[in-house]
Design an enzyme around this catalytic site. Structure first.
Site, PDB file in Angstrom:
ATOM      1  CE  LYS A  96      -3.942  -2.214   2.453  1.00  0.00           C
ATOM      2  NZ  LYS A  96      -4.512  -2.822   3.434  1.00  0.00           N
TER       3      LYS A  96
ATOM      4  CD  GLN B  48      -3.282  -4.275   6.841  1.00  0.00           C
ATOM      5  OE1 GLN B  48      -3.136  -3.157   5.919  1.00  0.00           O
ATOM      6  NE2 GLN B  48      -3.926  -5.358   6.494  1.00  0.00           N
TER       7      GLN B  48
ATOM      8  CG  ASP C 260      -9.967  -0.262   5.333  1.00  0.00           C
ATOM      9  OD1 ASP C 260      -9.550  -0.609   4.000  1.00  0.00           O
ATOM     10  OD2 ASP C 260      -9.265  -0.556   6.136  1.00  0.00           O
TER      11      ASP C 260
END
Ligand code: NAD
Length: 283
Positions: free
Chosen positions: A54, A98, A121
């Site tokens: 990422k 994460q 997200d």
């Protein structure tokens, strides 16, 4: 092998190029780059790999990227305080924690602490609610990437039967909402579903998000169906999906490989969401 293989790598490249151009435009207008901060807690090896990808993808696209690495022993309050600081930082447009976080930390509480307009997200209840009522602001990256791939590949969704195996908040449920919004007739299956193979065989589009290596076999697939394999499973030193690729590719119409299928799309959509979050905050 009959199925057409859907290359997530090629589609992700196309999507990323588009984001890159729009990032340039954003910089020209606002004089700053969109910024993403990823917070990783602990030493999970797969998570470290994902975070590294990422970070690199952001830098390649002109997005500012910061990774905050916290030790496994980090207290929940400390993580929440980190999120509060990022929520207040105007240079940070997107925040991603994460998953999974260590067991002593309540993931739900963490996700709810992220400002909804920085929630790249798309897991905050406000963004989930928006998705449910048909407002696609910040949409979970994996299912959103799958939709973009279907659209770019010209695979019809409207009026089709879509079957999703898996009902997680990350993949299964948002996938169902996105397909429903595009007028598919959607069935969501899970570990308690009876006659799973029979239900799956009804799918013109079959999405497997289970987390069980090569679980989907040809007897579960309608001939000519589009089969999307979300699974990432490590078997020995190999990565395999939730679909038995060799078996299913003989009867499917389209199929995504693992690796090189859904994974790259997820990252492309994270870049897309970071830019979108920056645009929302600058409006
Ligand atoms: P999860 O564990 O949260 O959910 C799994 C789902 O599968 C559950 O809803 C469960 O009911 C269902 N399930 C389990 N066993 C079943 C069975 N025997 N029959 C029918 N349904 C069953 O998993 P998740 O977070 O949705 O992830 C699923 C997979 O996708 C994992 O392999 C994960 O690593 C992968 N994943 C990949 C990406 C990507 O970018 N490619 C992103 C997210 C998740």
């Amino acid at each position: 092998m009959a199925a057409h293989i859907l290359s997530g790598n090629a589609i992700a490249l196309k999507l990323t190029e588009r984001v890159k151009e729009n990032v340039e435009d954003f910089k020209a207008v606002h004089g700053i780059a969109p910024g993403l901060t990823v917070v990783i807690v602990g030493e999970d090896p797969a998570s470290k790999v994902y975070v590294g990808r990422k970070h690199k993808a952001c830098l390649d696209t002109g997005i500012n990227s910061e990774v905050i690495r916290l030790p496994e022993t980090t207290a929940e309050e400390e993580l929440l305080a980190t999120i509060d600081r990022l929520n207040a930082d105007a240079a940070v447009h997107g925040i991603l924690v994460q998953l999974p976080v260590p067991r002593h930390i309540n993931a739900e509480k963490v996700l709810e602490r992220i400002r909804p307009d920085k929630d790249v997200d798309g897991f905050h209840p406000m963004n989930v609610g928006n998705l449910c009522v048909g407002k696609e602001h910040l949409v979970p990256c994996t299912p959103y990437g799958i939709i973009k791939m279907l659209e770019l590949e010209g695979i019809a969704i409207e009026g089709k039967r879509a079957v999703i195996i898996g009902r997680s908040n990350i993949v299964g449920k948002p996938m169902a909402m996105l397909l429903l919004a595009r007028n598919a007739t959607v069935t969501v299956c899970h570990s308690r579903t009876k006659d799973l193979a029979e239900v799956c065989r009804q799918g013109d589009i079959l999405v497997a998000a289970i987390g069980k290596p090569e679980f989907v076999t040809r007897d579960m697939v309608k001939p000519g169906a589009t089969v999307i394999d979300v699974g990432i499973n490590r078997v020995g030193d190999k990565l395999v999906g939730d679909v038995n690729f060799g078996d299913v590719a003989e009867i499917a119409g389209h199929i995504t490989p693992v690796p090189g299928g859904v994974g790259p799309l997820t990252i492309a959509m994270l870049l897309h969401n970071t830019l979108k979050a920056a645009e929302i905050q600058r409006m």
